[in-house]
Design a protein around this motif. Structure first.
Motif, PDB file in Angstrom:
ATOM      1  N   UNK A 131       0.748  -1.343   0.060  1.00  0.00           N
ATOM      2  CA  UNK A 131       0.059   0.019   0.026  1.00  0.00           C
ATOM      3  C   UNK A 131       0.894   1.241   0.043  1.00  0.00           C
ATOM      4  N   UNK A 132       1.815   1.351   0.751  1.00  0.00           N
ATOM      5  CA  UNK A 132       2.839   2.433   0.801  1.00  0.00           C
ATOM      6  C   UNK A 132       3.523   2.584  -0.578  1.00  0.00           C
ATOM      7  N   UNK A 133       3.903   1.341  -1.236  1.00  0.00           N
ATOM      8  CA  UNK A 133       4.596   1.512  -2.531  1.00  0.00           C
ATOM      9  C   UNK A 133       3.605   2.297  -3.551  1.00  0.00           C
ATOM     10  N   UNK A 134       2.409   1.656  -3.552  1.00  0.00           N
ATOM     11  CA  UNK A 134       1.203   2.200  -4.520  1.00  0.00           C
ATOM     12  C   UNK A 134       0.971   3.666  -4.153  1.00  0.00           C
ATOM     13  N   UNK A 135       0.996   4.153  -2.930  1.00  0.00           N
ATOM     14  CA  UNK A 135       0.793   5.458  -2.605  1.00  0.00           C
ATOM     15  C   UNK A 135       2.199   6.375  -3.197  1.00  0.00           C
ATOM     16  N   UNK A 136       3.092   5.818  -3.412  1.00  0.00           N
ATOM     17  CA  UNK A 136       4.295   6.501  -3.849  1.00  0.00           C
ATOM     18  C   UNK A 136       4.243   6.851  -5.242  1.00  0.00           C
ATOM     19  N   UNK A 137       3.588   5.664  -5.897  1.00  0.00           N
ATOM     20  CA  UNK A 137       3.695   5.536  -7.312  1.00  0.00           C
ATOM     21  C   UNK A 137       2.487   6.702  -8.038  1.00  0.00           C
ATOM     22  N   UNK A 138       1.497   6.784  -7.150  1.00  0.00           N
ATOM     23  CA  UNK A 138       0.309   7.759  -7.675  1.00  0.00           C
ATOM     24  C   UNK A 138       1.051   9.091  -8.161  1.00  0.00           C
ATOM     25  N   UNK A 139       1.669   9.754  -7.506  1.00  0.00           N
ATOM     26  CA  UNK A 139       2.215  11.017  -7.784  1.00  0.00           C
ATOM     27  C   UNK A 139       3.250  10.925  -8.985  1.00  0.00           C
ATOM     28  N   UNK A 140       4.012   9.719  -8.990  1.00  0.00           N
ATOM     29  CA  UNK A 140       4.723   9.734 -10.276  1.00  0.00           C
ATOM     30  C   UNK A 140       4.170   9.495 -11.237  1.00  0.00           C
ATOM     31  N   UNK A 141       2.962   8.622 -11.527  1.00  0.00           N
ATOM     32  CA  UNK A 141       2.093   8.355 -12.629  1.00  0.00           C
ATOM     33  C   UNK A 141       1.447   9.724 -13.123  1.00  0.00           C
TER      34      UNK A 141
END
Length: 119
Positions: free
Chosen positions: A51-61
């Motif tokens: 969940x933490x990794x997915x949250x970090x990917x959202x701004x990158x996308x």
């Protein structure tokens, strides 16, 4: 003959006494094994990390969403390099075959540079 292992000690008794002291000070006996987490706890920890990794990917996308697809020039970079090398090889063979002399030798680098600029 000198016993290297006992060097610094007057006799074997002193060496054994020193080794016994080191053994008493050894932290190996004092180590307490840690309790390993249960499989359910491990799965829960992995889910939190995911969940933490997915949250970090959202701004990158979000940042990369408006970027263009690489141009065709970038996609075919290796093809361009191969064509330039093949062109150079062919021109070298032509020069060797015809031997254009001094005027031709002066013009060939200009032609090659112009050809590479169009690719």
């Amino acid at each position: 003959m000198v016993n290297i292992k006992a060097k610094g000690f007057e006799n074997l008794a002193q060496l054994q006494e020193h080794l016994a002291e080191l053994e008493e000070e050894s932290p190996a006996d004092e180590q307490v094994p840690e309790a390993s987490p249960s499989p359910q706890e491990q799965i829960a920890e992995l889910r939190r990390e995911l969940a933490q990794l997915q949250a970090r990917l959202v701004p990158i996308h979000a940042k990369t969403e408006g970027l263009d697809v690489p141009s065709r020039r970038d996609v075919h970079l290796w093809l361009r390099i191969v064509i330039a090398a093949a062109t150079t090889l062919v021109l070298a063979r032509v020069v060797q075959h015809f031997r254009p002399g001094a005027p031709g030798a002066a013009i060939l680098p200009l032609l090659t540079a112009r050809r590479d600029g169009r690719i």
